[in-house]
Design a protein around this motif. Structure first.
Motif, mmCIF file in Angstrom:
data_model
loop_
_atom_site.group_PDB
_atom_site.id
_atom_site.type_symbol
_atom_site.label_atom_id
_atom_site.label_comp_id
_atom_site.label_asym_id
_atom_site.label_seq_id
_atom_site.Cartn_x
_atom_site.Cartn_y
_atom_site.Cartn_z
ATOM 1 N N LEU A 13 0.814 -1.214 0.000
ATOM 2 C CA LEU A 13 0.000 0.000 0.000
ATOM 3 C C LEU A 13 0.848 1.265 0.000
ATOM 4 C CD1 LEU A 13 -2.966 -0.818 2.373
ATOM 5 C CD2 LEU A 13 -3.008 -0.441 -0.070
ATOM 6 N N LEU A 14 2.077 1.180 0.443
ATOM 7 C CA LEU A 14 2.939 2.360 0.441
ATOM 8 C C LEU A 14 3.321 2.786 -0.974
ATOM 9 C CD1 LEU A 14 5.375 1.868 3.443
ATOM 10 C CD2 LEU A 14 3.588 3.570 3.179
ATOM 11 N N ILE A 15 3.408 1.850 -1.888
ATOM 12 C CA ILE A 15 3.812 2.170 -3.259
ATOM 13 C C ILE A 15 2.798 3.098 -3.933
ATOM 14 C CG2 ILE A 15 4.290 1.193 -5.541
ATOM 15 C CD1 ILE A 15 5.468 -1.240 -4.018
ATOM 16 N N PRO A 16 1.487 2.763 -3.974
ATOM 17 C CA PRO A 16 0.551 3.709 -4.586
ATOM 18 C C PRO A 16 0.403 4.997 -3.776
ATOM 19 C CG PRO A 16 -0.573 1.652 -4.073
ATOM 20 C CD PRO A 16 0.839 1.500 -3.669
ATOM 21 N N GLY A 17 0.600 4.915 -2.465
ATOM 22 C CA GLY A 17 0.536 6.129 -1.649
ATOM 23 C C GLY A 17 1.656 7.090 -1.998
ATOM 24 N N CYS A 18 2.855 6.561 -2.183
ATOM 25 C CA CYS A 18 3.987 7.401 -2.586
ATOM 26 C C CYS A 18 3.801 7.927 -4.006
ATOM 27 C CB CYS A 18 5.284 6.617 -2.481
ATOM 28 S SG CYS A 18 5.773 6.260 -0.795
ATOM 29 N N LEU A 19 3.201 7.123 -4.864
ATOM 30 C CA LEU A 19 2.913 7.556 -6.231
ATOM 31 C C LEU A 19 1.944 8.732 -6.230
ATOM 32 C CD1 LEU A 19 3.550 6.584 -9.180
ATOM 33 C CD2 LEU A 19 1.370 5.414 -9.089
ATOM 34 N N ALA A 20 0.898 8.653 -5.414
ATOM 35 C CA ALA A 20 -0.058 9.754 -5.319
ATOM 36 C C ALA A 20 0.585 10.994 -4.717
ATOM 37 C CB ALA A 20 -1.265 9.322 -4.488
ATOM 38 N N ALA A 21 1.452 10.809 -3.728
ATOM 39 C CA ALA A 21 2.131 11.953 -3.121
ATOM 40 C C ALA A 21 3.067 12.625 -4.124
ATOM 41 C CB ALA A 21 2.902 11.502 -1.888
ATOM 42 N N ILE B 179 -1.697 12.164 -13.682
ATOM 43 C CA ILE B 179 -1.732 10.719 -13.935
ATOM 44 C C ILE B 179 -1.224 9.948 -12.720
ATOM 45 C CG2 ILE B 179 -0.692 8.876 -15.317
ATOM 46 C CD1 ILE B 179 -0.838 10.834 -17.705
ATOM 47 N N PHE B 180 -0.117 10.412 -12.109
ATOM 48 C CA PHE B 180 0.406 9.750 -10.916
ATOM 49 C C PHE B 180 -0.604 9.782 -9.778
ATOM 50 C CE2 PHE B 180 5.318 9.987 -11.431
ATOM 51 C CZ PHE B 180 5.226 9.194 -12.555
ATOM 52 N N PHE B 181 -1.212 10.949 -9.552
ATOM 53 C CA PHE B 181 -2.173 11.080 -8.464
ATOM 54 C C PHE B 181 -3.393 10.200 -8.697
ATOM 55 C CE2 PHE B 181 -5.916 13.253 -6.665
ATOM 56 C CZ PHE B 181 -5.612 13.109 -5.333
ATOM 57 N N ALA B 182 -3.933 10.240 -9.911
ATOM 58 C CA ALA B 182 -5.120 9.438 -10.219
ATOM 59 C C ALA B 182 -4.819 7.941 -10.133
ATOM 60 C CB ALA B 182 -5.648 9.796 -11.608
ATOM 61 N N GLY B 183 -3.658 7.531 -10.619
ATOM 62 C CA GLY B 183 -3.288 6.120 -10.556
ATOM 63 C C GLY B 183 -3.093 5.634 -9.128
ATOM 64 N N GLY B 184 -2.429 6.419 -8.312
ATOM 65 C CA GLY B 184 -2.231 6.042 -6.914
ATOM 66 C C GLY B 184 -3.529 5.989 -6.142
ATOM 67 N N LEU B 185 -4.392 6.971 -6.384
ATOM 68 C CA LEU B 185 -5.684 6.984 -5.719
ATOM 69 C C LEU B 185 -6.561 5.819 -6.177
ATOM 70 C CD1 LEU B 185 -7.112 8.827 -3.672
ATOM 71 C CD2 LEU B 185 -8.209 9.936 -5.605
ATOM 72 N N TYR B 186 -6.492 5.478 -7.452
ATOM 73 C CA TYR B 186 -7.255 4.357 -7.994
ATOM 74 C C TYR B 186 -6.817 3.037 -7.357
ATOM 75 C CZ TYR B 186 -8.968 1.012 -11.455
ATOM 76 O OH TYR B 186 -9.569 -0.050 -12.072
ATOM 77 N N LEU B 187 -5.512 2.835 -7.218
ATOM 78 C CA LEU B 187 -5.016 1.597 -6.626
ATOM 79 C C LEU B 187 -5.357 1.508 -5.141
ATOM 80 C CD1 LEU B 187 -1.551 1.344 -8.382
ATOM 81 C CD2 LEU B 187 -3.530 -0.131 -8.727
ATOM 82 N N LEU B 188 -5.204 2.595 -4.406
ATOM 83 C CA LEU B 188 -5.553 2.592 -2.985
ATOM 84 C C LEU B 188 -7.044 2.367 -2.775
ATOM 85 C CD1 LEU B 188 -3.426 5.465 -1.458
ATOM 86 C CD2 LEU B 188 -3.339 3.071 -0.855
ATOM 87 N N GLY B 189 -7.854 3.097 -3.522
ATOM 88 C CA GLY B 189 -9.303 2.943 -3.398
ATOM 89 C C GLY B 189 -9.777 1.562 -3.813
#
Length: 84
Positions: free
Chosen positions: A10-18, A48-58
């Motif tokens: 979960l840290l990977i998509p969180g860092c991607l969104a950040a 794109i990074f923010f949307a992708g990270g949020l999509y994976l976390l959600g």
């Protein structure tokens, strides 16, 4: 051990969104980061990074809650008939 692995995943998509938020913020203030040549490309990459990270976390949270049957009735899995 399983919870630690799930946290690391979960840290990977969180860092991607950040990172996406940081790129968008730098675009708004006109700060160009090194690998980008054009400011709008940096902003698009941030979105794109923010949307992708949020999509994976959600998606992960939704999948976990759906498996535990903690979502509203319209999101629950449909039961199939196992008739003859």
């Amino acid at each position: 051990m399983g919870r630690l692995i799930a946290l690391l995943i979960l840290l990977i998509p969180g860092c991607l969104a950040a990172a996406g938020i940081k790129l968008m913020r730098d675009t708004v203030f006109g700060v160009l980061i090194n690998p980008f040549q054009i400011l709008w490309l940096q902003g698009l990459t941030g979105i794109i990074f923010f949307a992708g990270g949020l999509y994976l976390l959600g998606g992960f949270i939704f999948y976990r809650d759906r498996k535990r049957n903690q979502v509203s009735p319209r999101f629950r899995k449909k039961q199939r008939d196992r008739g003859a």
